[in-house]
Design a protein around this motif. Structure first.
Motif, PDB file in Angstrom:
ATOM      1  N   GLU A   1       0.825  -1.213   0.000  1.00 48.94           N
ATOM      2  CA  GLU A   1       0.000   0.000   0.000  1.00 48.94           C
ATOM      3  C   GLU A   1       0.857   1.259   0.000  1.00 48.94           C
ATOM      4  OE1 GLU A   1      -2.813  -0.157   3.189  1.00 48.94           O
ATOM      5  OE2 GLU A   1      -3.968  -1.754   2.219  1.00 48.94           O
ATOM      6  N   ASN A   2       1.896   1.268   0.813  1.00 49.41           N
ATOM      7  CA  ASN A   2       2.776   2.442   0.862  1.00 49.41           C
ATOM      8  C   ASN A   2       3.469   2.671  -0.474  1.00 49.41           C
ATOM      9  OD1 ASN A   2       2.050   2.655   3.533  1.00 49.41           O
ATOM     10  ND2 ASN A   2       3.990   1.915   4.345  1.00 49.41           N
ATOM     11  N   SER A   3       3.963   1.597  -1.086  1.00 46.81           N
ATOM     12  CA  SER A   3       4.645   1.716  -2.385  1.00 46.81           C
ATOM     13  C   SER A   3       3.683   2.206  -3.455  1.00 46.81           C
ATOM     14  CB  SER A   3       5.229   0.363  -2.810  1.00 46.81           C
ATOM     15  OG  SER A   3       6.175  -0.079  -1.881  1.00 46.81           O
ATOM     16  N   SER A   4       2.472   1.663  -3.431  1.00 43.24           N
ATOM     17  CA  SER A   4       1.457   2.088  -4.393  1.00 43.24           C
ATOM     18  C   SER A   4       1.155   3.576  -4.239  1.00 43.24           C
ATOM     19  CB  SER A   4       0.184   1.275  -4.204  1.00 43.24           C
ATOM     20  OG  SER A   4      -0.837   1.731  -5.055  1.00 43.24           O
ATOM     21  N   ALA A   5       0.997   4.013  -3.000  1.00 45.99           N
ATOM     22  CA  ALA A   5       0.696   5.428  -2.757  1.00 45.99           C
ATOM     23  C   ALA A   5       1.837   6.324  -3.239  1.00 45.99           C
ATOM     24  CB  ALA A   5       0.436   5.658  -1.274  1.00 45.99           C
ATOM     25  N   ILE A   6       3.074   5.889  -3.027  1.00 47.91           N
ATOM     26  CA  ILE A   6       4.223   6.676  -3.470  1.00 47.91           C
ATOM     27  C   ILE A   6       4.259   6.757  -4.992  1.00 47.91           C
ATOM     28  CG2 ILE A   6       6.758   6.674  -3.623  1.00 47.91           C
ATOM     29  CD1 ILE A   6       6.703   5.471  -0.714  1.00 47.91           C
ATOM     30  N   LEU A   7       4.082   5.620  -5.650  1.00 53.73           N
ATOM     31  CA  LEU A   7       4.139   5.597  -7.116  1.00 53.73           C
ATOM     32  C   LEU A   7       2.979   6.349  -7.752  1.00 53.73           C
ATOM     33  CD1 LEU A   7       5.282   1.908  -7.665  1.00 53.73           C
ATOM     34  CD2 LEU A   7       6.637   3.985  -8.052  1.00 53.73           C
ATOM     35  N   ARG A   8       1.799   6.209  -7.183  1.00 53.81           N
ATOM     36  CA  ARG A   8       0.607   6.867  -7.735  1.00 53.81           C
ATOM     37  C   ARG A   8       0.498   8.336  -7.324  1.00 53.81           C
ATOM     38  NH1 ARG A   8      -3.724   3.418  -9.044  1.00 53.81           N
ATOM     39  NH2 ARG A   8      -3.257   1.225  -8.684  1.00 53.81           N
ATOM     40  N   LYS A   9       1.199   8.667  -6.256  1.00 53.07           N
ATOM     41  CA  LYS A   9       1.068   9.991  -5.632  1.00 53.07           C
ATOM     42  C   LYS A   9      -0.362  10.212  -5.162  1.00 53.07           C
ATOM     43  CE  LYS A   9       4.988  11.802  -7.968  1.00 53.07           C
ATOM     44  NZ  LYS A   9       5.576  12.410  -9.061  1.00 53.07           N
TER      45      LYS A   9
ATOM     46  N   GLY B   1      -2.820 -12.619  22.471  1.00 52.31           N
ATOM     47  CA  GLY B   1      -2.230 -11.636  23.364  1.00 52.31           C
ATOM     48  C   GLY B   1      -0.952 -10.981  22.864  1.00 52.31           C
ATOM     49  N   THR B   2      -0.629 -11.161  21.589  1.00 47.94           N
ATOM     50  CA  THR B   2       0.568 -10.487  21.077  1.00 47.94           C
ATOM     51  C   THR B   2       0.212  -9.064  20.656  1.00 47.94           C
ATOM     52  OG1 THR B   2       0.242 -11.164  18.777  1.00 47.94           O
ATOM     53  CG2 THR B   2       1.474 -12.675  20.208  1.00 47.94           C
ATOM     54  N   ALA B   3       1.184  -8.310  20.258  1.00 46.49           N
ATOM     55  CA  ALA B   3       0.999  -6.904  19.903  1.00 46.49           C
ATOM     56  C   ALA B   3       0.521  -6.707  18.461  1.00 46.49           C
ATOM     57  CB  ALA B   3       2.307  -6.152  20.117  1.00 46.49           C
ATOM     58  N   LEU B   4       0.285  -7.779  17.725  1.00 45.37           N
ATOM     59  CA  LEU B   4      -0.045  -7.619  16.308  1.00 45.37           C
ATOM     60  C   LEU B   4      -1.320  -6.807  16.100  1.00 45.37           C
ATOM     61  CD1 LEU B   4       0.711  -8.146  13.397  1.00 45.37           C
ATOM     62  CD2 LEU B   4      -0.499 -10.336  13.537  1.00 45.37           C
ATOM     63  N   ALA B   5      -2.364  -7.076  16.848  1.00 48.09           N
ATOM     64  CA  ALA B   5      -3.621  -6.333  16.683  1.00 48.09           C
ATOM     65  C   ALA B   5      -3.405  -4.846  16.928  1.00 48.09           C
ATOM     66  CB  ALA B   5      -4.691  -6.878  17.609  1.00 48.09           C
ATOM     67  N   ASP B   6      -2.689  -4.496  17.974  1.00 52.61           N
ATOM     68  CA  ASP B   6      -2.407  -3.084  18.264  1.00 52.61           C
ATOM     69  C   ASP B   6      -1.564  -2.471  17.148  1.00 52.61           C
ATOM     70  OD1 ASP B   6      -3.785  -3.230  20.641  1.00 52.61           O
ATOM     71  OD2 ASP B   6      -1.990  -3.582  21.847  1.00 52.61           O
ATOM     72  N   HIS B   7      -0.612  -3.219  16.654  1.00 48.63           N
ATOM     73  CA  HIS B   7       0.254  -2.727  15.582  1.00 48.63           C
ATOM     74  C   HIS B   7      -0.564  -2.442  14.315  1.00 48.63           C
ATOM     75  CE1 HIS B   7       3.913  -2.199  13.277  1.00 48.63           C
ATOM     76  NE2 HIS B   7       3.438  -3.048  12.378  1.00 48.63           N
ATOM     77  N   LEU B   8      -1.448  -3.363  13.960  1.00 50.12           N
ATOM     78  CA  LEU B   8      -2.262  -3.154  12.764  1.00 50.12           C
ATOM     79  C   LEU B   8      -3.208  -1.981  12.937  1.00 50.12           C
ATOM     80  CD1 LEU B   8      -3.112  -6.832  11.744  1.00 50.12           C
ATOM     81  CD2 LEU B   8      -1.420  -5.293  10.745  1.00 50.12           C
ATOM     82  N   THR B   9      -3.757  -1.826  14.127  1.00 49.88           N
ATOM     83  CA  THR B   9      -4.627  -0.680  14.399  1.00 49.88           C
ATOM     84  C   THR B   9      -3.850   0.623  14.252  1.00 49.88           C
ATOM     85  OG1 THR B   9      -5.949  -2.024  15.890  1.00 49.88           O
ATOM     86  CG2 THR B   9      -6.147   0.362  16.120  1.00 49.88           C
ATOM     87  N   LYS B  10      -2.616   0.627  14.722  1.00 52.19           N
ATOM     88  CA  LYS B  10      -1.769   1.818  14.586  1.00 52.19           C
ATOM     89  C   LYS B  10      -1.530   2.133  13.115  1.00 52.19           C
ATOM     90  CE  LYS B  10       2.754   3.678  15.862  1.00 52.19           C
ATOM     91  NZ  LYS B  10       3.171   3.994  14.507  1.00 52.19           N
ATOM     92  N   HIS B  11      -1.243   1.116  12.303  1.00 53.49           N
ATOM     93  CA  HIS B  11      -1.071   1.331  10.860  1.00 53.49           C
ATOM     94  C   HIS B  11      -2.286   1.998  10.279  1.00 53.49           C
ATOM     95  CE1 HIS B  11       2.697  -0.318   9.546  1.00 53.49           C
ATOM     96  NE2 HIS B  11       2.471  -1.547   9.986  1.00 53.49           N
ATOM     97  N   GLN B  12      -3.458   1.511  10.638  1.00 52.54           N
ATOM     98  CA  GLN B  12      -4.678   2.045  10.061  1.00 52.54           C
ATOM     99  C   GLN B  12      -4.940   3.472  10.509  1.00 52.54           C
ATOM    100  OE1 GLN B  12      -7.104  -1.210  11.339  1.00 52.54           O
ATOM    101  NE2 GLN B  12      -6.999  -2.194   9.343  1.00 52.54           N
ATOM    102  N   ARG B  13      -4.621   3.782  11.788  1.00 55.69           N
ATOM    103  CA  ARG B  13      -4.756   5.163  12.273  1.00 55.69           C
ATOM    104  C   ARG B  13      -3.800   6.081  11.527  1.00 55.69           C
ATOM    105  NH1 ARG B  13      -4.585   3.088  17.600  1.00 55.69           N
ATOM    106  NH2 ARG B  13      -2.474   3.863  17.691  1.00 55.69           N
TER     107      ARG B  13
END
Length: 86
Positions: free
Chosen positions: A34-42, A70-82
């Motif tokens: 997603e990040n690469s796509s956004a950079i290339l597409r602007k 109980g790992t941090a993955l859910a919090d990490h993904l939520t942070k990405h989305q925010r």
């Protein structure tokens, strides 16, 4: 505990670790894409891609949570989305 049972438990732990790790890798690759796509597409990726990626993230998170609750993955993904929303 018998040697055989210990080996089975060790194998089960290893498989849980691998499922969790692969889910982390998958969700990070989605983010990189997603990040690469956004950079290339602007501009942000198409909404259809973002919706599909969200479903993929949720599936990977479900697998990861089942394997290693109980790992941090859910919090990490939520942070990405925010971060992406801002």
């Amino acid at each position: 505990m018998s040697d055989e049972l210990m080996k089975e438990n060790d194998l089960a732990e290893l498989l849980r670790d691998l499922v969790w790790l692969n889910a982390v890798i998958a969700t990070e690759l989605i983010q990189i894409t997603e990040n690469s796509s956004a950079i290339l597409r602007k501009s942000p990726p198409p909404d259809s891609c973002l919706r599909d990626h969200q479903v993929l993230r949720e599936t990977a998170l479900l697998m990861a949570t089942r394997a290693r609750p109980g790992t941090a993955l859910a919090d990490h993904l939520t942070k990405h989305q925010r971060d992406d929303a801002s």
